[in-house]
Design an enzyme around this catalytic site. Structure first.
Site, mmCIF file in Angstrom:
data_model
loop_
_atom_site.group_PDB
_atom_site.id
_atom_site.type_symbol
_atom_site.label_atom_id
_atom_site.label_comp_id
_atom_site.label_asym_id
_atom_site.label_seq_id
_atom_site.Cartn_x
_atom_site.Cartn_y
_atom_site.Cartn_z
ATOM 1 C CE LYS A 75 -1.661 -2.115 51.109
ATOM 2 N NZ LYS A 75 -2.691 -1.297 50.505
HETATM 3 C C1 LIG Z 1 -2.981 -0.090 49.579
HETATM 4 C C2 LIG Z 1 -3.567 1.197 50.061
HETATM 5 C C3 LIG Z 1 -4.665 1.817 49.432
HETATM 6 C C4 LIG Z 1 -5.235 1.340 48.152
HETATM 7 O O1 LIG Z 1 -5.554 0.023 48.188
HETATM 8 P P1 LIG Z 1 -5.953 -0.754 46.826
HETATM 9 O O2 LIG Z 1 -6.676 -1.956 47.339
HETATM 10 O O3 LIG Z 1 -4.654 -1.074 46.157
HETATM 11 O O4 LIG Z 1 -6.805 0.153 46.022
HETATM 12 C C5 LIG Z 1 -5.196 2.956 50.008
HETATM 13 N N1 LIG Z 1 -4.678 3.487 51.113
HETATM 14 C C6 LIG Z 1 -3.611 2.950 51.729
HETATM 15 C C7 LIG Z 1 -3.088 3.578 52.972
HETATM 16 C C8 LIG Z 1 -3.008 1.805 51.205
HETATM 17 O O5 LIG Z 1 -1.915 1.283 51.780
#
Ligand SMILES: *Cc1c(COP(=O)(O)O)cnc(C)c1O
Length: 381
Positions: A188
């Site tokens: 991210k």
């Molecule tokens: C990455 C992601 C999540 C989950 O994030 P984590 O921190 O890995 O639990 C949820 N929703 C979306 C759209 C994501 O891209």
């Protein structure tokens, strides 16, 4: 292999984590509140609650909004499974609203029609979760307006979108929602290794999420059923979990926050370069809405469905670590077992048949990006 995404860790980030290792607190110390304050200030939210993942943040957001058995949560099929699973954790049911074919986020027209039907049938959802796919914002002005009109709560899944703006204001200020959730997984925009955070303007929701992330335990005498037995005393006043973020993660996050604007600027620059370099290829480029400044978590191109798999495989064979975000959630076996079936959400399914996420991250060099474009040209020739 050039990956589709990767973290950017500086010497300062490493020093910040090492300093925590040498300090008194590995958990429940000063870094988590400092990280929360930094994110809250950046996005213009009154409250921020950091947890060990965005999945946990989505869960405690649903808990704080009172989602439970007999309730329904609506999200989009084009998302990671966590956007839907959070409802199931609460004993609620899930349904989906199709995406807009141009922005690939929750379609306000589909939402309006579905809310109208659900109201007539007395089956309105309690919570809707629009997803800010690729670093955009969904059309929150319209989604928020519909939600208020029908008395529905809104949780923004902004896992992709820290650093984005909508209507000139940061994503995360919750002006059209109750709660907004960010992810700090390494792919991210900024990372804490694992980690997530929920923002809100509502002190009651913030307190409910704070309790839910740490066993439902309070040390605040004002929240207890009777005066404390002594200085050791705490009370469990709700059912919570251990979803706490560690001090190491928060220190990394705080250090990364110092470079958030720089990361997003580089991602925007790379996205603009892709827009220019891919202009003559037979593919559809991303088209965020005019009032959105995307944080550009992902750069997704759409190619002809008939060639999609071959193009994807050719890119992988050429050393380009492409990926696909996302397989429509309603087509997953776990969801099909609840009665969902292919054909129900055609825009999400068409998107899945065509989408390819190509490499985009702050550390991607111009030269590597040119390699990606050359590989795409070969694959589409
Ligand atoms: C990455 C992601 C999540 C989950 O994030 P984590 O921190 O890995 O639990 C949820 N929703 C979306 C759209 C994501 O891209």
């Amino acid at each position: 292999m050039i990956p589709y995404g990767r973290q950017d860790i500086s010497d300062e980030d490493i020093a910040a984590v090492v300093a925590v290792l040498r300090s008194d607190y590995l958990t429940q110390g000063p870094m988590v509140p400092r990280f929360e304050a930094a994110v809250a200030a950046h996005v213009g939210a009154a409250h921020a609650v950091a947890v060990n993942s965005a999945t946990s943040a989505l869960h405690i957001a649903c808990m704080a909004l009172g989602l439970g058995p007999g309730d329904v949560l609506w999200t989009v099929p084009t998302t990671f499974v966590a956007s839907a699973n959070c409802a199931l954790y609460c004993g609620a049911a899930v349904d989906f609203v199709d995406i807009d074919p141009v922005t690939w986020t929750m379609c306000p027209r589909a939402l309006a029609a579905k809310l109208d039907r659900a109201a007539a049938e007395g089956r309105l959802p309690k919570v809707i979760v629009p997803v800010h796919l690729c670093g955009q914002s969904a059309d929150m002005a319209e989604i928020g307006r519909l939600a208020r009109a029908y008395g529905v709560k809104v949780v923004e899944d902004a896992s992709h979108s820290i650093g984005a703006t909508h209507e000139g204001r940061p994503v995360g200020d919750c002006r059209h929602s109750d709660i907004c959730v960010f992810s700090f997984h390494p792919v991210k925009i900024i990372t804490t290794a694992e980690g997530g955070l929920a923002t809100t303007q509502d002190a009651r929701l913030a307190r409910a999420m704070d309790l839910a992330r740490s066993h439902g335990i309070t040390r605040d005498a004002a929240e207890m059923t009777h005066a404390p037995d002594g200085p050791w005393y705490y009370q469990q006043i709700a059912l919570g979990y251990n979803y706490r973020m560690t001090e190491l993660q928060a220190a990394l996050g705080l250090s990364q926050m110092a470079r958030l604007d720089q990361f997003v600027a580089r991602r925007r620059d790379l996205a603009a370069r892709y827009d220019r370099m891919l202009g003559n290829l037979p593919l559809t480029r991303p088209a965020p809405a005019a009032d959105v400044q995307s944080a550009w978590h992902l750069y997704v191109v759409r190619v002809d469905a008939g060639r999609h798999r071959a193009v994807f495989e050719a890119l992988r064979a050429d050393g380009i670590g492409v990926n696909l975000h996302y397989i429509p959630v309603h087509t997953q076996p776990y969801y099909r077992a609840m009665g969902f079936a292919p054909g129900q959400f055609p825009n999400a399914e068409r998107y899945y048949a065509e989408a390819i996420s190509i490499p985009l991250y702050a550390g991607l060099t111009d030269t590597d990006q040119e390699r990606v474009v050359a590989a795409l040209e070969r694959a589409l020739a």
